[in-house]
Structures are given as structure tokens and as C-alpha cells.
Design a protein around this motif. Structure first.
Motif, short mmCIF file in Angstrom:
data_model
loop_
_atom_site.label_atom_id
_atom_site.label_comp_id
_atom_site.label_asym_id
_atom_site.label_seq_id
_atom_site.Cartn_x
_atom_site.Cartn_y
_atom_site.Cartn_z
N MET A 182 26.13 37.70 42.85
CA MET A 182 26.98 38.86 42.55
C MET A 182 27.81 39.27 43.76
O MET A 182 28.92 39.77 43.63
N ILE A 183 27.27 39.04 44.97
CA ILE A 183 27.99 39.49 46.16
C ILE A 183 29.34 38.79 46.29
O ILE A 183 30.34 39.40 46.68
N GLN A 184 29.38 37.50 45.93
CA GLN A 184 30.66 36.79 45.99
C GLN A 184 31.65 37.36 44.98
O GLN A 184 32.83 37.56 45.28
N LYS A 185 31.14 37.62 43.77
CA LYS A 185 31.99 38.18 42.72
C LYS A 185 32.46 39.58 43.11
O LYS A 185 33.62 39.95 42.92
N PHE A 186 31.55 40.36 43.69
CA PHE A 186 31.88 41.72 44.10
C PHE A 186 32.91 41.70 45.24
O PHE A 186 33.87 42.48 45.24
N THR A 187 32.70 40.82 46.20
CA THR A 187 33.63 40.72 47.33
C THR A 187 35.02 40.36 46.85
O THR A 187 36.03 40.96 47.28
N ALA A 188 35.11 39.38 45.95
CA ALA A 188 36.41 38.98 45.40
C ALA A 188 37.05 40.13 44.65
O ALA A 188 38.27 40.37 44.74
N HIS A 189 36.21 40.89 43.90
CA HIS A 189 36.71 42.04 43.13
C HIS A 189 37.26 43.11 44.06
O HIS A 189 38.35 43.66 43.82
N ILE A 190 36.55 43.41 45.13
CA ILE A 190 36.99 44.41 46.10
C ILE A 190 38.29 43.97 46.77
O ILE A 190 39.25 44.76 46.89
N ASN A 191 38.33 42.72 47.21
CA ASN A 191 39.52 42.23 47.91
C ASN A 191 40.75 42.24 47.02
O ASN A 191 41.86 42.51 47.47
N GLN A 192 40.55 41.96 45.73
CA GLN A 192 41.68 41.88 44.81
C GLN A 192 42.13 43.25 44.33
O GLN A 192 43.34 43.52 44.23
N ASN A 193 41.19 44.14 44.02
CA ASN A 193 41.53 45.40 43.36
C ASN A 193 41.47 46.64 44.26
O ASN A 193 42.07 47.66 43.94
N PHE A 194 40.74 46.53 45.39
CA PHE A 194 40.58 47.70 46.25
C PHE A 194 40.81 47.36 47.72
O PHE A 194 40.03 47.77 48.59
N PRO A 195 41.88 46.65 48.04
CA PRO A 195 42.11 46.30 49.45
C PRO A 195 42.34 47.53 50.33
O PRO A 195 42.13 47.48 51.54
N PHE A 196 42.76 48.64 49.71
CA PHE A 196 43.05 49.86 50.46
C PHE A 196 41.79 50.53 51.01
O PHE A 196 41.86 51.45 51.82
N LEU A 197 40.59 50.07 50.58
CA LEU A 197 39.34 50.66 51.07
C LEU A 197 38.99 50.19 52.47
O LEU A 197 38.21 50.84 53.17
N LYS A 198 39.56 49.07 52.88
CA LYS A 198 39.25 48.53 54.20
C LYS A 198 39.74 49.49 55.28
O LYS A 198 40.82 50.06 55.18
N ASP A 199 38.90 49.66 56.29
CA ASP A 199 39.22 50.53 57.43
C ASP A 199 39.36 52.00 57.02
O ASP A 199 39.93 52.81 57.77
N LYS A 200 38.84 52.37 55.86
CA LYS A 200 38.86 53.76 55.43
C LYS A 200 37.46 54.36 55.56
O LYS A 200 36.46 53.66 55.58
N LYS A 201 37.43 55.66 55.61
CA LYS A 201 36.16 56.38 55.72
C LYS A 201 35.68 56.73 54.32
O LYS A 201 36.34 57.49 53.59
#
Length: 438
Positions: free
Chosen positions: A1-20
Motif C-alpha cells: 500500500m505504501i507504494q500506491k499511497f506514495t504515488a497517489h500523494i505525488n500525483q494528487n497532493f504535491p502541494f503538501l510537500k514542505d508544508k506544515k
């Protein structure tokens, strides 16, 4: 699931990176797995836990569990205890709605105080299906069938594409511990009843129910967007907002294919619930009105007039006194008073009066039946009610009009509209007062 979740985050929520990020964590399966996933991806995260005090010692054990979890990973945690039952009774809400209001209000307070960019919750695909079915049983418009939004302001829900079964499998395979809420097995609440008695039958009928449901949501969301675009277009054609008053053209809305449906879409965000009464305003006499908790909708000749309740001013006489030595007032209207030797061009915001004709204290008040003035540039006197009618004032405009009067109640100025000529300056005037609205 972690691979699927990581891909999902990178594709749909890239704006979360470096955010609090602030993660809402109950201690249950879904929120713990969400926390573990985001921690694995090295996001900047803190935790927030609500103790609603609804399950006695079990509620305290939940709080203890998430506190211990945060200590193991050195993540900051916020824990707050609520008297949910008291809040529920005081506000006449169900326990679940009360808990929701308390939870999200506190999360937003934390976000503002500690500068969190986003609040992360652990809603998943099964939650989405259950919400859809709850809305179906209660009755709703199209918006109630478009699912829980992935992003709603600063609230983000990364787990929505994942089923409860996937999340459970991942937790077991990775030896993740969580707290099991015994009340989840009870059918006391509507959501649990649907979860345990309705959804299993639907999954028997269609083993791919969640996948089919996701496609259905996509179709409904696309339909909702078409509706939104249409409402935006209609709104620009029949609604006009000026000075905190929104006017809806009755003739234009009645020409639409389904005026009742359009009226609902245009006004639903303002909290109205008595929709038959709202629709009846289209053919009602002027002066009829309907209230929501926050707004008033008034029929005024050819328009429906929408205002916030805080902008509704009573027609009861209100007075504010102005002394001779004052140069400025700010309440109930903003006026400046200046002695001058010269007169420049008059406009609706400025008048010039003969100060020697004034009797102090001057009054600022609302209009009353029987009021009259001697309008500048006109012969004779005129009832103020007739002046309003000829100038095509709406009922709301009349309510929001202030008068500047002499100490003996003679009207000096219908503020921002018309001066009374009795106080106009003349060749013999020795002292001129300039009065201006700010």
C-alpha cells in the motif's frame, strides 16, 4: 500500500510537500495508518486528538494511546477534552453533529494559532459510500451525492481512494497497533447501521461496489460542475449586489425553465429552509419577507432583496446628537463639519448650509411617517414617503436612509440624496457650513 499511497500523494497532493501539516488522529485504524504513511514519507507533521468524553475510561485510553504514539516518534501532539453532551444539549444537536462541530472548530483554531498549512483527516472510500447513503436516506440535492471532497479549503483527505479493507490489510501486514472503538460495532448511530446492515448486502450484490461507486461519483461531480457553471451564468444575469444588498430580478428568474430550482441553487448557501415560502415571494405583495438564521429575503416590487440580518436596520426612530463644536461623527453615519468661505460643486456626498439657521444639537435619525422636506431645486414641500416613491427607493433603501435634522426635527438633509432648500446658503449668508459624508 505504501507504494500506491506514495504515488497517489505525488500525483494528487504535491502541494503538501514542505508544508506544515496537522493530522487529526483518533487512535483508530484509519488515522493511525494515515499517520504512519505520512511519517514514512517524512512530512512535517503534528497530531491533534479530541477526547469527546463519550465512552468513559475508553476515551481516556484513546488519548493516552495517541500521546504515547507521538512520544515514540517525537511528533508534537495537541489533545483537548470536550464536554460533548453538554454542547449537544445547549445547541440542540445530535451527539455526532456536536462532536463534528467541536472537532473542526478546534482544528481551525490550532491551524491559525500554530500556522499549519493543512489539516489532514483519515476519511476513506467506505466513509464516502456511507455518507452518500446517509444523504440518500435524508433527502438531498445533487451536491449531497458528490461525495466527501478530497480538498475543502485547508482540509485534505488523502485516503479517500483507499478502502477500509486495504487499510486493515496494510496495518496487519506491518504490525501497526491501533485502538478499536467498541461503539463502532453498535447500530445505535445511523452511520453504523448503514455500515453493518446495508453496505454488506450491497457488496454481496456487487463485489466491486466501491470501484463502481467511485466511477459514479466522478460522473456526478462532472454533472455538478455543469450545474455550477449554469448557476454562475444565471447569477451574473439576474443578480446584482451593491452596498451589501443583493437584488434578484423577479421577471428574469420567472422566465427560466424551472425558476423554483434556480432560486434554490442561488439561495441555498444563505441558510434558507422554508423553500415554498421563498418561492411564494415571487408572486407576493411588496413587503413580504422570509428569514434564515443569517439573512433576510424581502419582496420589493420587481425584485427580491437579500441582506444579512446584521445589515437590517429597524424603522424605529434612532437618534444621535451633534453638538455645535463637533467637526466629525462616525456613528451611525460618518459626517464631517467644516466652516468655509467658499462653495465648491455640490454632490450627493456634500452639502453647504447657512450655519446661522441651524439649531443645535443637530439630530441624526431614521425617517418617520409624516416627515416632509422642501427639496432643493423644487417648488413647495414634499412628503418624504412621496420623495422615496418618486425616487424609486426600495424598502431596504428606505430602511437604510438617515436624516440630518435641526434641533426642532426639521430635515436639513436626506443624507446622500437631497438637501432641504430652507437651509441652503444665500447671498446674505454670513457663515457657511460644509457637511460631507465619508
Amino acid at each position: 500500500m505504501i507504494q500506491k499511497f506514495t504515488a497517489h500523494i505525488n500525483q494528487n497532493f504535491p502541494f503538501l510537500k514542505d508544508k506544515k501539516l496537522l493530522i487529526a488522529i483518533s487512535g483508530g485504524l484509519d488515522s493511525v495508518v494515515l499517520y504512519q504513511q505520512l511519517a514514512t514519507l517524512h512530512f512535517d507533521i503534528s497530531l491533534a486528538h479530541c477526547n469527546f468524553n463519550l465512552r468513559g475510561k475508553e476515551s481516556d485510553l484513546d488519548a493516552e494511546f495517541v500521546n504515547n504514539l507521538s512520544q515514540k516518534t517525537s511528533n508534537q501532539i495537541f489533545i483537548k477534552s470536550f464536554d460533548t453532551q453538554k454542547y449537544s444539549k445547549e445547541n440542540k444537536l445530535s451527539t455526532q453533529i456536536a462532536a463534528r462541530e467541536l472537532r473542526y472548530s478546534w482544528f481551525q483554531e490550532l491551524a491559525e494559532k500554530h500556522h499549519f498549512d493543512f489539516i489532514i483527516t483519515a476519511h476513506h472510500a467506505d466513509d464516502n459510500l456511507e455518507t452518500f447513503l446517509i444523504n440518500l436516506t435524508r433527502g438531498t440535492g445533487l451536491e449531497g451525492f458528490t461525495g466527501i471532497p478530497k480538498i475543502n479549503g485547508n482540509i485534505v483527505r488523502p485516503l479517500l481512494p483507499f478502502s477500509r479493507e486495504e487499510i486493515l490489510k496494510y496495518a496487519k501486514e506491518n504490525n501497526i497497533s491501533w485502538r478499536e472503538d467498541a461503539s463502532n460495532a453498535s447500530t445505535k448511530y445511523t452511520r453504523n447501521k448503514i455500515r453493518h446492515q446495508v453496505v454488506p448486502i450491497l457488496k454481496e450484490v456487487n463485489p466491486s461496489l466501491l470501484s463502481s461507486f467511485e466511477k459514479t461519483l466522478e460522473n456526478l461531480q462532472e454533472s455538478q460542475q455543469i450545474l455550477t457553471d449554469s448557476i454562475d451564468k444565471v447569477s451574473s444575469e439576474i443578480m446584482e449586489t451593491k452596498n451589501a444588498i443583493t437584488k434578484i430580478n423577479i421577471d428574469k428568474i420567472q422566465q427560466l425553465s424551472n425558476s423554483k430550482a434556480y432560486l434554490y441553487q442561488l439561495l441555498k448557501k444563505f441558510g434558507f429552509t422554508e423553500w415554498n415560502d421563498v418561492y411564494d415571494l415571487l408572486s407576493a405583495q411588496s413587503g413580504k419577507q422570509v428569514f434564515s438564521e443569517t439573512h433576510r429575503l424581502l419582496k420589493d416590487r420587481d425584485f427580491l432583496m437579500l441582506t444579512k440580518k446584521t445589515n437590517v436596520i429597524s424603522n424605529v426612530v434612532e437618534k444621535s446628537l451633534i453638538q455645535e463644536n463637533q467637526s466629525k461623527i462616525t456613528n451611525p453615519v460618518q459626517l464631517t463639519f467644516e466652516q468655509t468661505q467658499e462653495k465648491s460643486t455640490e454632490n450627493k456626498q456634500t452639502i453647504y448650509v447657512d450655519k446661522d439657521l441651524l439649531k443645535y444639537p443637530l439630530l441624526i435619525r431614521k425617517w418617520q411617517n409624516g416627515d416632509y422636506l422642501y427639496p432643493s431645486k423644487m417648488q413647495g414641500k414634499k412628503k418624504l414617503s412621496k420623495f422615496f416613491k418618486d425616487a424609486k427607493f426600495s424598502l431596504l433603501e428606505k430602511e437604510n436612509t438617515w436624516l440630518l435634522c435641526n434641533a426642532n426635527n426639521e430635515i436639513i438633509w436626506v443624507i446622500n440624496h437631497r438637501q432641504d432648500r430652507r437651509f441652503s446658503i444665500k447671498p446674505s449668508t454670513k457663515s457657511t457650513l460644509k457637511i460631507t459624508t465619508l
